[in-house]
Design an enzyme around this catalytic site. Structure first.
Site, mmCIF file in Angstrom:
data_model
loop_
_atom_site.group_PDB
_atom_site.id
_atom_site.type_symbol
_atom_site.label_atom_id
_atom_site.label_comp_id
_atom_site.label_asym_id
_atom_site.label_seq_id
_atom_site.Cartn_x
_atom_site.Cartn_y
_atom_site.Cartn_z
ATOM 1 C CE LYS A 169 1.094 23.995 44.474
ATOM 2 N NZ LYS A 169 1.261 25.451 44.647
ATOM 3 N N GLY A 200 -1.867 27.450 41.478
ATOM 4 C CA GLY A 200 -2.873 27.128 42.491
ATOM 5 C C GLY A 200 -2.264 26.887 43.849
ATOM 6 C CB VAL A 205 -3.348 22.923 42.291
ATOM 7 C CG1 VAL A 205 -2.483 22.461 41.122
ATOM 8 C CG2 VAL A 205 -4.514 23.757 41.778
ATOM 9 N N GLY A 206 -2.016 21.097 44.519
ATOM 10 C CA GLY A 206 -0.911 20.231 44.938
ATOM 11 C C GLY A 206 -1.401 18.836 45.304
ATOM 12 C CD GLU A 244 15.955 18.015 47.067
ATOM 13 O OE1 GLU A 244 16.560 18.573 48.005
ATOM 14 O OE2 GLU A 244 16.435 17.070 46.425
HETATM 15 N N1 LIG Z 1 15.492 21.010 50.334
HETATM 16 C C1 LIG Z 1 15.330 21.916 49.393
HETATM 17 O O1 LIG Z 1 15.845 21.803 48.311
HETATM 18 C C2 LIG Z 1 14.495 23.131 49.654
HETATM 19 C C3 LIG Z 1 14.670 24.238 48.855
HETATM 20 C C4 LIG Z 1 13.912 25.353 49.101
HETATM 21 C C5 LIG Z 1 12.958 25.377 50.106
HETATM 22 N N2 LIG Z 1 12.805 24.297 50.876
HETATM 23 C C6 LIG Z 1 11.843 24.328 51.974
HETATM 24 O O2 LIG Z 1 10.625 24.940 51.568
HETATM 25 C C7 LIG Z 1 10.013 25.590 52.660
HETATM 26 C C8 LIG Z 1 9.632 27.002 52.276
HETATM 27 O O3 LIG Z 1 8.817 27.012 51.165
HETATM 28 P P1 LIG Z 1 7.242 27.181 51.262
HETATM 29 O O4 LIG Z 1 6.875 28.062 52.408
HETATM 30 O O5 LIG Z 1 6.751 27.524 49.896
HETATM 31 O O6 LIG Z 1 6.817 25.704 51.643
HETATM 32 P P2 LIG Z 1 5.360 25.066 51.608
HETATM 33 O O7 LIG Z 1 5.513 23.679 52.077
HETATM 34 O O8 LIG Z 1 4.373 25.948 52.239
HETATM 35 O O9 LIG Z 1 4.997 25.076 50.061
HETATM 36 C C9 LIG Z 1 5.801 24.430 49.086
HETATM 37 C C10 LIG Z 1 4.915 24.017 47.940
HETATM 38 O O10 LIG Z 1 4.061 22.968 48.408
HETATM 39 C C11 LIG Z 1 2.719 23.302 48.174
HETATM 40 N N3 LIG Z 1 1.896 22.691 49.197
HETATM 41 C C12 LIG Z 1 1.598 23.164 50.430
HETATM 42 N N4 LIG Z 1 0.771 22.331 51.066
HETATM 43 C C13 LIG Z 1 0.544 21.286 50.227
HETATM 44 C C14 LIG Z 1 -0.240 20.104 50.302
HETATM 45 N N5 LIG Z 1 -0.988 19.826 51.366
HETATM 46 N N6 LIG Z 1 -0.232 19.259 49.252
HETATM 47 C C15 LIG Z 1 0.499 19.531 48.158
HETATM 48 N N7 LIG Z 1 1.241 20.650 48.010
HETATM 49 C C16 LIG Z 1 1.276 21.516 49.039
HETATM 50 C C17 LIG Z 1 2.696 24.832 48.177
HETATM 51 O O11 LIG Z 1 1.555 25.330 47.518
HETATM 52 C C18 LIG Z 1 3.992 25.137 47.441
HETATM 53 O O12 LIG Z 1 3.818 25.016 46.056
HETATM 54 C C19 LIG Z 1 11.041 25.566 53.761
HETATM 55 O O13 LIG Z 1 10.735 24.567 54.692
HETATM 56 C C20 LIG Z 1 12.324 25.233 53.033
HETATM 57 O O14 LIG Z 1 13.323 24.628 53.809
HETATM 58 C C21 LIG Z 1 13.548 23.163 50.674
#
Ligand SMILES: NC(=O)c1ccc[n+]([C@@H]2O[C@H](COP(=O)([O-])OP(=O)(O)OC[C@H]3O[C@@H](n4cnc5c(N)ncnc54)[C@H](O)[C@@H]3O)[C@@H](O)[C@H]2O)c1
Length: 474
Positions: A169, A200, A205-206, A244
Site C-alpha cells: 500500500k 488507498g 487499506v493500511g 521506519e
Molecule cells: N525512517 C525512515 O526510513 C523514513 C523514511 C521516510 C519517511 N519517514 C517518515 O515518514 C513520515 C512522512 O511520510 P508520510 O507523511 O507519508 O507519513 P504517514 O505516516 O502519514 O504515512 C505513511 C504511510 O502510512 C499510511 N498510514 C497512515 N495512517 C495509517 C494508519 N492508521 N494505519 C496504517 N497505515 C497508515 C499512509 O497512508 C502512508 O502510506 C515522516 O515522519 C518521516 O520521517 C521515515
C-alpha cells in the site's frame, strides 16, 4: 495520469466500491489525475492471492528469483526517466534530484538484493543441527510519499529475493510511481499473486493490512503515529513488525572542523528534497565560539538554493508535497519566532516569486534551545535549527536529547575524535564528514525512529524466519 486500478493476482482490476481522490501537482496545485482508494475487501483479495502464491514462490530456486530480479532491474532502467518524472509530478521533487538520486537509489535496492541473494547461505551447519533461514510469508508493506520509489523498493526487493509474497500500500499522495513500479514487476513475469498493489489511504487499506490475520509481517515507513497504530493492530495476530519512522538528527560540528565548509554542507543536506527526509540533519550543533562565522556561512549557503519549477533541471528546491505539509511547516516556523530563536534566513510565507504551489522559504534559525518546538519536533521541511554548545559532552547530550534516533552526523578532520563522538550518538546511522548516503549498510532507527533495519544484507534478513533443524546433519 490516473491510478484507478489495483494489481491483484497478476491482473489490473477496479477496487471494490472505490472512492476517488485527486492527485495534485504540488508545484501549481492543479489536479493531474485521480487515484481510486481501495477497501478492506480489496486487501482480503490481495492477501488471499499472496497466500496462494506463497508455497510456489517460497520454494523457487535462487536462480529463478535472481532471474526475476534481473528482469525487474532491466525494466526499471528502461523506464527510469519516466519514473523520475512521475515522482516530480506527484510530490514535487526537482527533476535532477529525482533522476539522479530518488530513482537511482530505488533501482539500487533491486541490484543490492541480487548481490546479496547471489551468495547468501540459507542454511548453516552447527555441531548439533542446522540453522535454516526461511521466508517469513505474506508481507504487508505501507510506504510514504517523500522518497516513494526508494521506500517501496527497499521492501519489495528483499522480500522477492527471500521468497516472500506481498501486498503493497503506497502513499495515497504518490500513487503514480507505485503504479509504474507494479507495471515493471508485472512485465518482468513475476508470477501472479507474488506481488500485489492496493492503492488507498491509511485508515482503510493500511489498517486492513496491519490487522489481517493472514499477513505474517508488516513493514511500515511513515510517521510515528502511523507506526504506532500499525504495531498495535499487528499485535493481535503477533505479526513481525518493522517500522521506519521519523527523525530529528543532530549534525555535530567539532571545534576543529572547517566551519564555513561544514555549515554550508549541513545547510544543503538539510534542504535536499525540500527538507522532506527522515534522516535530515535538522539540528546543527556548533561550538559557541564559532557562532557568528557559522551564521554567516548558513546565510551564504541559503542564497545558492535555486527555488522554482521542479521540472526545470536547474531547480534545487521544489515545493512541499501538500497543503497540510505547507501548513505544518508554516506553524513550526512561526513557533520558532514566537519562542525567541534568531531568524537567520527565510521565515514565514511563500517565497516572493511563487504565487501558487506549496513553496516555502528555506529557513535557518540560530540560538535554538533544546526546549523549543523547532528543536524537538520533526518539521519535514527546509528548516534548520542551529544550536550552540560549550563542550563536546554538551554536544552529545543535546544530540541525544530527542525521542528519535534515526541518524547523526559528525564533522571533524580527526577521525579518532569524531569516532568517539559517533559511538556516543544514540542513532542507527552516523555519517562522518559528509559521507554520501549509503545504500548497503543497515538503515533504521533507535528509540522512536523505528524497529528493524533496511538495505543490503540487514534488510534482506528482515524477511527471513529462523528454523533450527535439531539432530540433522548437512
Ligand atoms: N525512517 C525512515 O526510513 C523514513 C523514511 C521516510 C519517511 N519517514 C517518515 O515518514 C513520515 C512522512 O511520510 P508520510 O507523511 O507519508 O507519513 P504517514 O505516516 O502519514 O504515512 C505513511 C504511510 O502510512 C499510511 N498510514 C497512515 N495512517 C495509517 C494508519 N492508521 N494505519 C496504517 N497505515 C497508515 C499512509 O497512508 C502512508 O502510506 C515522516 O515522519 C518521516 O520521517 C521515515
Amino acid at each position: 495520469m490516473d491510478a484507478l486500478e489495483i494489481y491483484i493476482d497478476g491482473n489490473w482490476v477496479k477496487p471494490d466500491g472505490a472512492r476517488e481522490m485527486a492527485i495534485i501537482n504540488p508545484a501549481d496545485e492543479r489536479q493531474i489525475g485521480r487515484v481510486a482508494l481501495g477497501s478492506a475487501a480489496d486487501v482480503d483479495r490481495a492477501v488471499a492471492a499472496a497466500r496462494r502464491a506463497f508455497d510456489a514462490w517460497s520454494t523457487t530456486t535462487r536462480a529463478e528469483r535472481l532471474e526475476a530480479l534481473r528482469r525487474i532491474v532491466d525494466g526499471f532502467r528502461a523506464r527510469l526517466p519516466e519514473l523520475a518524472r512521475l515522482m516530480t509530478m506527484e510530490m514535487g521533487v526537482p527533476i535532477t534530484f529525482s533522476t539522479e538520486r530518488q530513482a537511482t537509489v530505488a533501482l539500487f535496492h533491486f541490484e543490492e538484493a541480487i548481490r546479496v541473494l547471489e551468495t547468501y547461505e540459507f542454511e548453516r551447519a552447527e555441531p548439533t543441527g542446522i540453522i535454516r533461514r526461511e521466508p517469513i510469508g505474506v508481507c504487508g508493506m505501507i510506504t510514504p510519499w517523500n522518497w516513494p520509489l526508494n521506500q517501496m523498493a527497499s521492501k519489495i526487493a528483499p522480500a522477492l529475493a527471500t521468497g516472500c509474497t506481498m501486498v503493497l500500500k503506497p502513499s495515497e499522495i504518490a500513487p503514480l510511481s507505485a503504479r509504474a513500479l507494479a507495471e515493471i514487476i508485472d512485465a518482468a513475469g513475476v508470477p501472479p499473486g507474488v506481488f500485489n498493489l492496493v492503492q488507498g489511504d491509511g485508515p482503510t487499506v493500511g489498517e486492513a493490512i496491519a490487522s489481517h490475520p493472514e499477513v505474517d509481517m508488516v513493514s511500515i515507513t511513515g510517521s510515528a503515529g502511523a507506526g504506532i497504530r500499525v504495531a498495535k493492530l499487528a499485535a493481535d495476530t503477533i505479526k513481525r513488525v518493522a517500522q521506519e519512522l521519523g527523525g530529528k538528527s543532530a549534525n555535530i560540528l567539532l571545534p576543529d572542523a572547517d566551519m564555513a565548509k561544514a555549515v554550508a554542507a549541513g545547510v544543503h543536506a538539510c534542504n535536499t528534497n525540500a527538507g522532506q527526509n527522515c534522516q535530515s540533519p535538522t539540528r546543527m550543533l556548533v561550538p559557541r565560539a564559532n557562532r557568528d562565522e557559522a551564521i554567516a556561512a548558513a546565510r551564504g549557503a541559503i542564497d545558492t538554493i535555486v527555488l522554482g519549477d521542479p521540472m526545470d533541471p536547474k531547480t534545487t528546491m521544489g515545493p512541499l508535497v501538500s497543503q497540510s505539509q505547507f501548513d505544518k511547516v508554516q506553524a513550526l516556523i512561526a513557533s520558532g519566532i514566537d519562542e525567541g530563536a534568531t531568524l537567520v534566513a527565510g521565515g514565514p510565507g511563500r517565497p516572493a516569486a511563487a504565487n501558487a504551489g506549496y513553496f516555502v522559504r528555506p529557513t535557518v534559525f540560530a540560538d535554538v534551545t533544546p526546549d523549543m518546538r523547532i528543536a524537538r519536533e520533526e518539521i519535514f521541511g527546509p528548516v534548520l535549527s542551529m544550536m550552540f554548545y560549550d563542550s563536546e559532552g554538551e554536544a552529545v547530550a543535546i544530540a541525544n536529547d530527542t525521542p528519535f534516533g534515526l541518524a547523526g552526523f559528525v564533522q571533524s578532520p580527526d577521525p579518532e575524535r569524531a569516532r568517539k563522538i559517533a559511538n556516543r550518538i544514540r542513532a542507527g546511522r552516523v555519517y562522518y564528514n559528509g559521507a554520501p548516503f549509503d545504500r548497503s549498510l543497515p538503515f533504521g532507527g533507535y528509540k522512536q525512529s523505528g524497529n528493524g533495519r533496511e538495505f543490503g544484507l540487514a534488510g534482506f534478513e528482515e524477511y527471513l524466519e529462523t528454523k533450527a533443524l535439531v539432530g540433522f546433519t548437512a
